[in-house]
Design an enzyme around this catalytic site. Structure first.
Site, PDB file in Angstrom:
ATOM      1  N   LYS A  31       0.853  -1.187   0.000  1.00  0.00           N
ATOM      2  CA  LYS A  31       0.000   0.000   0.000  1.00  0.00           C
ATOM      3  C   LYS A  31       0.885   1.232   0.000  1.00  0.00           C
ATOM      4  O   LYS A  31       1.901   1.266   0.716  1.00  0.00           O
ATOM      5  CB  LYS A  31      -0.901  -0.045   1.239  1.00  0.00           C
ATOM      6  CG  LYS A  31      -1.936   1.070   1.303  1.00  0.00           C
ATOM      7  CD  LYS A  31      -2.847   0.904   2.508  1.00  0.00           C
ATOM      8  CE  LYS A  31      -3.936   1.953   2.566  1.00  0.00           C
ATOM      9  NZ  LYS A  31      -4.845   1.777   3.725  1.00  0.00           N
ATOM     10  N   SER A  39      -9.803   1.683   2.645  1.00  0.00           N
ATOM     11  CA  SER A  39      -8.915   2.455   1.798  1.00  0.00           C
ATOM     12  C   SER A  39      -7.824   1.624   1.112  1.00  0.00           C
ATOM     13  O   SER A  39      -7.209   2.095   0.171  1.00  0.00           O
ATOM     14  CB  SER A  39      -8.233   3.552   2.625  1.00  0.00           C
ATOM     15  OG  SER A  39      -7.403   2.964   3.627  1.00  0.00           O
ATOM     16  N   SER A  47     -10.083  -0.604   6.874  1.00  0.00           N
ATOM     17  CA  SER A  47      -9.472  -0.502   5.544  1.00  0.00           C
ATOM     18  C   SER A  47      -8.725  -1.714   5.023  1.00  0.00           C
ATOM     19  O   SER A  47      -8.347  -1.739   3.855  1.00  0.00           O
ATOM     20  CB  SER A  47      -8.534   0.694   5.496  1.00  0.00           C
ATOM     21  OG  SER A  47      -9.280   1.858   5.275  1.00  0.00           O
TER      22      SER A  47
END
Ligand code: GLN
Length: 484
Positions: free
Chosen positions: A76, A151, A175
């Site tokens: 990420k 997210s 997330s």
């Protein structure tokens, strides 16, 4: 190879059936071909990845491999990685090449894993649909007109579409788990403090926690073995002996007490999701578990409490992005104050600004007691609800998300609707508890449904066991989207 688990890939590398360079090239080619449709990656750097793969092959040849040596992983874009563009999905970091590695990246590097690229995400991890990214939305590989969740949507889409064997994510209010659910993969948010936050760009520091996202719970356990660990540079990192998170995988589930909070199955839960979750629970009964009803009476307060505490912390954390030391700076300005204002006005997107405003407001003199302090008190009550529930059960189960993936744009005009996505996932980070999501079926439109399980503090090994036995008895985790 693209459907293989980490364990299988590791064995293939050890037996020299494939080299890390070949494996990395295979995934880089898939990214090249499919990423234009999915937008799961922000940065790919073929040369860097292949250099790491060559080093891994040398290490394997020298007989010094770990289980992760030579395995390409997507990270990420919230994790700082030396020499890599690290944007956190924001324009304000769109030119930031990190001069250092996050603790998580250091540990994967030390294990010999290969960085495959940096994945797309909601700006500063604020969102549930990956639509707040400065780099544009990520698309769900199961239906590219729907969102992958957020997210950590880029990591989730990358694993689901087999653009990466596994990935990292972060979870502040859901997330890791919600995008895992919406894309049919597995993901865990560990107990707060298990994974160091050093070099993980801060959103809400008392909630943020990194964790793995992969096809199976077993793969997540293997990754957490490397990700977890004490780090003196994060003052909330916990100094505990190293654990082997795979140690209990095969343990039988006989006698397991599953707590079903009645509030998780109340109004707001879509019928297709309810059906899949109930069938999963029936499977657990067949595996020897029994269920007990428990209650989380403050569940409905978790969303308002989170949306006071998380923005409050974010408003403070994001004050460092001022155009002075790093990141984007507006090209023209009158004086220093004008530079700050214009840089932040242009550098942040609408959702980030909304949260900075809310956070500044709830922390301001005169409102602090009414909002922030009150939210902290209710946060304690929520943690107590979980403590009470764990007196009657070993693991709490329910849906991860109230619906399957929704169409792009469906909730972007209504922040409150978007925030309600997090109703089931927010409690665990508020209480600091570990929680995991695994695929458990399909709902409307053939879209994946996630089964959510929350454990007591430091029960990660048990959660992996509970999830792994389910994955041995079912095949939802082996399903991949068509046409990829
Ligand atoms: N969807 C939640 C939010 O928008 C959670 C995000 C997260 O866990 N980083 O804040």
């Amino acid at each position: 190879m693209i459907h293989a688990t980490l364990k299988e890939l590791s064995a293939a590398l050890a037996r020299k059936e494939i080299s890390s360079v070949e494996l990395t090239t295979l995934f880089l080619e898939r990214i090249e071909r499919l990423n234009p449709r999915l937008n799961a990656f922000i940065t790919v750097d073929r040369q860097r990845s292949l250099a790491m793969a060559r080093a891994a092959d040398a290490r394997i040849a020298a007989g010094q491999a770990t289980v992760l040596t030579g395995i390409p992983l997507a990270h990420k874009d919230i994790f700082c990685a030396e020499g890599w563009l690290t944007t956190c999905g924001s324009k304000i970091l769109s030119n930031f090449v990190s001069p250092y590695d996050a603790h998580v990246i250091e540990q994967f590097n030390a294990a010999g894993a290969v960085i495959l690229g940096k994945t797309n995400m909601d700006e500063f991890a604020m969102g549930s649909s990956n639509e707040t990214s400065y780099y544009g939305p990520v698309r769900n590989p199961w239906d590219t007109d729907t969102v992958p969740g957020g997210s950590s949507g880029g990591s989730a889409a990358a694993v689901a579409a087999r653009l990466a064997p596994a990935a990292t994510g972060t979870d502040t209010g859901g997330s890791i788990r919600q995008p895992a659910a919406l894309t049919g993969i597995s993901g865990i948010k560990p107990t707060y403090g298990v994974v160091s936050r050093y070099g993980m760009i801060a959103f809400a520091s008392s909630l943020d926690q990194g964790g793995p996202m992969a096809k199976t719970a077993e793969d997540c356990a293997l990754l957490l073995n490397t990700m977890a660990g004490f780090d003196a540079r994060d003052s909330t990192s916990l100094e505990r002996p190293r654990e082997d998170y795979t140690r209990d995988l095969e343990r039988p589930l006989t006698g397991l007490r599953i707590g079903l909070p009645r509030e998780f199955f109340a109004e707001g839960l879509a019928d297709d999701v309810r059906r899949a979750v109930e069938e999963a629970i029936a499977e657990y009964r067949r595996l020897g578990a029994r269920t007990v009803e428990v209650s989380l009476p403050n569940l409905n307060l978790s969303v308002p409490v989170y949306y006071v505490i998380a923005p409050a912390e974010a408003s403070s954390n994001l004050s460092r992005f001022d155009g002075v030391r790093y990141g984007y700076r507006v090209p023209e300005y009158a004086d220093l104050l004008d530079m700050y204002c214009k840089t932040r006005a242009q550098g942040f997107g609408a959702e980030v600004k909304r949260r900075i405003l809310i956070g500044t407001y709830v922390l301001s003199h005169g409102y602090y007691d009414a909002y922030y302090l009150q939210a902290q008190k209710i946060r304690r009550l929520i943690a107590q609800d979980y403590a009470e529930a764990f007196r009657h059960c070993d693991v709490i189960m329910g849906p991860t998300s109230p619906t399957v993936a929704f169409p792009l744009g469906a909730k972007t005009d209504d922040p409150v609707q978007m925030y309600l996505n997090d109703i089931y996932t927010i409690g665990a980070p508020l209480a600091g508890l570990p929680a995991l999501s695994v695929p458990c079926g399909f709902g409307a439109g053939g879209l994946p449904v996630g089964l959510h399980m929350i454990g007591n503090y430091f029960s990660e090994a048990r959660l992996f066991n509970v999830a792994h036995r389910f994955q041995r008895a079912t095949d939802w985790h082996t399903r991949a989207p068509a046409n990829i």
